[in-house]
Design a protein around this motif. Structure first.
Motif, PDB file in Angstrom:
ATOM      1  N   ASP A   1      25.775   4.946 -15.149  1.00  0.00           N
ATOM      2  CA  ASP A   1      24.332   4.780 -15.017  1.00  0.00           C
ATOM      3  C   ASP A   1      23.564   6.085 -15.110  1.00  0.00           C
ATOM      4  OD1 ASP A   1      24.067   1.830 -14.259  1.00  0.00           O
ATOM      5  OD2 ASP A   1      25.702   2.560 -12.996  1.00  0.00           O
ATOM      6  N   ARG A   2      24.145   7.142 -14.568  1.00  0.00           N
ATOM      7  CA  ARG A   2      23.476   8.442 -14.621  1.00  0.00           C
ATOM      8  C   ARG A   2      24.522   9.527 -14.396  1.00  0.00           C
ATOM      9  NH1 ARG A   2      22.355  10.161  -9.207  1.00  0.00           N
ATOM     10  NH2 ARG A   2      22.772   8.484  -7.734  1.00  0.00           N
ATOM     11  N   ALA A   3      24.081  10.789 -14.534  1.00  0.00           N
ATOM     12  CA  ALA A   3      25.046  11.886 -14.429  1.00  0.00           C
ATOM     13  C   ALA A   3      24.445  13.066 -13.690  1.00  0.00           C
ATOM     14  CB  ALA A   3      25.494  12.312 -15.823  1.00  0.00           C
TER      15      ALA A   3
ATOM     16  N   ILE B   1      29.888   4.516  -7.019  1.00  0.00           N
ATOM     17  CA  ILE B   1      31.115   5.237  -7.368  1.00  0.00           C
ATOM     18  C   ILE B   1      30.756   6.488  -8.158  1.00  0.00           C
ATOM     19  CG2 ILE B   1      33.392   5.079  -8.451  1.00  0.00           C
ATOM     20  CD1 ILE B   1      32.927   1.987  -8.451  1.00  0.00           C
ATOM     21  N   VAL B   2      31.256   7.619  -7.697  1.00  0.00           N
ATOM     22  CA  VAL B   2      31.095   8.861  -8.456  1.00  0.00           C
ATOM     23  C   VAL B   2      32.411   9.139  -9.172  1.00  0.00           C
ATOM     24  CG1 VAL B   2      30.756  11.353  -8.316  1.00  0.00           C
ATOM     25  CG2 VAL B   2      29.334   9.831  -6.929  1.00  0.00           C
ATOM     26  N   VAL B   3      32.333   9.429 -10.461  1.00  0.00           N
ATOM     27  CA  VAL B   3      33.525   9.783 -11.242  1.00  0.00           C
ATOM     28  C   VAL B   3      33.388  11.230 -11.711  1.00  0.00           C
ATOM     29  CG1 VAL B   3      34.982   9.185 -13.195  1.00  0.00           C
ATOM     30  CG2 VAL B   3      33.623   7.416 -12.083  1.00  0.00           C
ATOM     31  N   CYS B   4      34.355  12.051 -11.378  1.00  0.00           N
ATOM     32  CA  CYS B   4      34.347  13.443 -11.833  1.00  0.00           C
ATOM     33  C   CYS B   4      35.013  13.509 -13.204  1.00  0.00           C
ATOM     34  CB  CYS B   4      35.114  14.329 -10.852  1.00  0.00           C
ATOM     35  SG  CYS B   4      34.417  14.293  -9.198  1.00  0.00           S
TER      36      CYS B   4
ATOM     37  N   VAL C   1      27.497   3.598 -11.157  1.00  0.00           N
ATOM     38  CA  VAL C   1      28.520   4.595 -11.477  1.00  0.00           C
ATOM     39  C   VAL C   1      27.814   5.895 -11.872  1.00  0.00           C
ATOM     40  CG1 VAL C   1      30.382   5.236 -13.058  1.00  0.00           C
ATOM     41  CG2 VAL C   1      30.249   2.899 -12.168  1.00  0.00           C
ATOM     42  N   VAL C   2      28.136   6.953 -11.153  1.00  0.00           N
ATOM     43  CA  VAL C   2      27.520   8.254 -11.394  1.00  0.00           C
ATOM     44  C   VAL C   2      28.600   9.219 -11.875  1.00  0.00           C
ATOM     45  CG1 VAL C   2      26.194  10.152 -10.364  1.00  0.00           C
ATOM     46  CG2 VAL C   2      25.935   7.810  -9.469  1.00  0.00           C
ATOM     47  N   VAL C   3      28.330   9.904 -12.977  1.00  0.00           N
ATOM     48  CA  VAL C   3      29.283  10.888 -13.504  1.00  0.00           C
ATOM     49  C   VAL C   3      28.934  12.266 -12.960  1.00  0.00           C
ATOM     50  CG1 VAL C   3      30.019  12.078 -15.616  1.00  0.00           C
ATOM     51  CG2 VAL C   3      29.731   9.595 -15.610  1.00  0.00           C
ATOM     52  N   ALA C   4      29.935  13.002 -12.495  1.00  0.00           N
ATOM     53  CA  ALA C   4      29.723  14.380 -12.046  1.00  0.00           C
ATOM     54  C   ALA C   4      30.578  15.304 -12.901  1.00  0.00           C
ATOM     55  CB  ALA C   4      30.092  14.526 -10.577  1.00  0.00           C
TER      56      ALA C   4
END
Lengths: 260, 324
Positions: free
Chosen positions: A80-82, A3-6, A57-60
């Protein structure tokens, strides 16, 4: 499930805004910043899905260097990472150019789900998520206030908020994009362990050229001209004095005008 | 050569929305300022009655796009149909209302046409053919003059209330159905029927007096203060969105774009800054009282009486005075 979260960093709600000297933006020097409100709900929803399905979970984030504070906070909460898109040509873009930049960074990740907040508290375009879905060729649901996922994560069923108290459930296959409404969950606070652990989590810094974004892609299609404080259209009577004085003045005005 | 204005007439739950008449008024105003004409377009299935209603307005033409796949709203179906309407009408400007439906599909239209959708516009200024749009930013605390840098079609969505529904001028327009390829569009949504949460739903629209509470109350433990004020005024208690998001008051007490729209004789806003999402639900109230610590809070732009101060001091003093 990936999942990518902006997440966007915006001025704090309570901060007093001052328009800058050339009236093109607010004076940021006097402001403090925080994660956009609906984005914090989007992050929480992603963290809960990760707890259910496993995955990542990746933050953008698109923003200046100091947006690293907001990214750190998201990592401390459990992301987990960005990916931090941090470059002068990526600052101050309109919704289309922002979505294009996000699409260039997120597309290669091939996530199962992308979450954005409903809209930003500063520019309030409310378009970035839907534009991003279109650019990545994904289905979307906007203004999501509840979410269910199938056991295998292959489908999502989202409760959309409509106007005037109406709701609707819609279902779609993943990969998909959802724009998340505030109130969908109760966002967590970062734990001390989370804060310590965040320091070791990777943040991938990207420039416009890393993303293959040329001047054309980054040209805003709408131009913000002059900023100004709205002119009061109504004749407001401001009641002044200590609490008892204003209370007396207010109650007598309401009584004199036959309102109470 | 693109010309004219194309107005999107929205059907929601089988009915034309009120905002449609506002959009028609906005589109007519824009067309008049540019010395051109306006058309309307409707998307759905079985539109004849609705189209006849829209055709009573001063429009060059009413276009309809009908298909069984458009009977229920989906962003895939409606974005595809809207692109077809824009190709047919070849307008210079496209006017929408900033409704939840438009917010859901119009950005897809903008991306497909590689154009801007200038959203949530409150005002239009036209000088020498140059169109400037006024948007609220920072939750209504600041206005920005915005211009569109692209070629036609340029798209705008107007905020609810930017134009009055009764400002839509009457006329007589012909209705024309345009062919659609939406049959071949992959609709990636399965939509269920719309519903309202019925449990304990309270109708605030009939309340003569409302005391509404916002973030300024800080904690649910302080809500007693607001309840006491409401009792002293014989008013209903309502809230802005964050209060309901936090579960401090039930969702059916929420005023604003995602909650109820109210027009009481008296509306007392306690610790509410006046973000637009709230304002659209209460701005037509009779007398508006605002109590807020921030003198720049947009709620004061609407208020008849404003108190800049600490609500924890001011509200008890008002209650005391009301009981005297």
């Amino acid at each position: 499930m990936k999942i990518v979260v902006c997440i966007k960093q915006v001025p704090r709600r309570d901060d007093l805004l001052r328009i800058n000297a050339d009236k093109t933006w607010v004076d940021e020097a006097s402001l403090s910043f925080e994660a956009n409100e609906s984005d914090t709900y989007a992050l929480e929803e992603a963290l809960r899905l990760k707890e259910k399905h496993g995955g990542e979970v990746v933050v953008a984030t698109l923003g200046a260097a100091d947006a690293s504070k907001t990214i750190k906070e998201a990592l401390a909460k459990g992301a987990d990472r960005a990916i931090h898109m941090c470059d002068a040509p990526l600052v101050g873009l309109d919704a289309v150019a922002t979505a294009r930049s996000l699409a260039a960074a997120i597309g290669p990740e091939s996530p199962d789900l992308i979450f954005t907040g409903l809209q930003s508290d500063d520019l309030g375009y409310g378009q970035t998520g839907v534009l991003l879905a279109e650019m990545l060729g994904l289905p979307h649901a906007s203004i999501v206030i509840a979410l269910e996922t199938s056991e295998d994560g292959a489908t999502v069923r989202a409760k959309r908020e409509l106007e005037n108290g109406w709701f609707q459930w819609v279902s779609m296959k993943t990969p998909a994009l959802l724009t998340i409404q505030s109130g969908i969950n109760k966002p967590r606070y970062a734990s001390l362990k989370g804060i310590m652990g965040a320091k070791k989590k990777p943040v991938d810094m990207k420039t416009a050229s890393d993303l293959g974004l040329g001047a054309d892609a980054l040209t805003s299609r709408e131009a913000i001209g002059t900023l100004y404080i709205p002119v009061r259209e109504k004749q407001t009577e401001m009641l002044e004095g200590d609490a008892d004085t204003v209370a007396a003045a207010l109650v007598s005005r309401l009584r004199d005008n036959g309102i109470i | 050569m693109a010309n004219g204005v194309l107005i999107y007439a929205e059907i929601r739950g089988g009915e034309l929305t009120n905002a449609t008449w506002e959009s028609i008024a906005a589109g007519q105003a824009l067309a008049a300022a540019l010395g051109t004409t306006a058309k309307a377009v409707m998307i759905g299935n079985g539109l004849a009655d609705h189209a006849a209603k829209v055709a009573t307005k001063d429009l060059a033409e009413v276009l309809t796009i009908e298909h069984e796949k458009l009977a229920m709203y989906t962003p895939d179906g409606f974005a595809a149909a809207m692109v077809e309407a824009i190709r047919d009408a070849d307008p210079e400007w496209v006017v929408f209302s900033h409704s939840y439906q438009v917010r859901d599909f119009a950005p897809r239209v903008a991306a497909r046409l590689d154009r801007a959708l200038i959203g949530d516009v409150i005002k239009l200024k036209v000088e020498n053919g140059q169109v400037t749009l006024v948007r609220q930013i920072f939750q209504g605390k600041i206005n920005a003059d915005v211009t569109c840098r692209t070629d036609a079609p340029r798209m705008i969505s107007f905020q609810s209330g930017a134009y009055r529904t009764d400002a839509a001028k009457d006329g007589s327009a012909s209705v024309r159905s345009i062919a659609t390829e939406v049959g071949s569009v992959d609709i990636r949504w399965t939509a269920e029927e719309r519903f309202k949460e019925v449990k304990g739903a309270i109708d605030l629209s009939a309340a003569p007096r409302i005391v509404s509470v916002g973030r300024g109350i800080k904690s649910d433990e302080n809500l007693g203060l607001v309840r006491d004020l409401a009792e002293a005024l014989d008013a209903e208690v309502a809230a802005s969105r964050p209060i309901c998001d936090n579960g401090w008051l039930p969702m059916d007490r929420q005023i604003g774009s995602s909650g109820q729209t109210v027009t009481p004789q008296l509306y007392v806003a306690v610790g509410i800054s006046g973000a637009i999402q709230h304002v659209v639900g209460m701005k037509n109230s009779g007398t508006i009282v605002a109590i807020n610590k921030d003198k720049e809070a947009p709620i004061f732009d609407l208020a008849d009486f404003g108190v800049v101060g600490d609500l924890f001091e001011v509200v008890p003093a008002i209650i005391k005075k009301l009981k005297e």
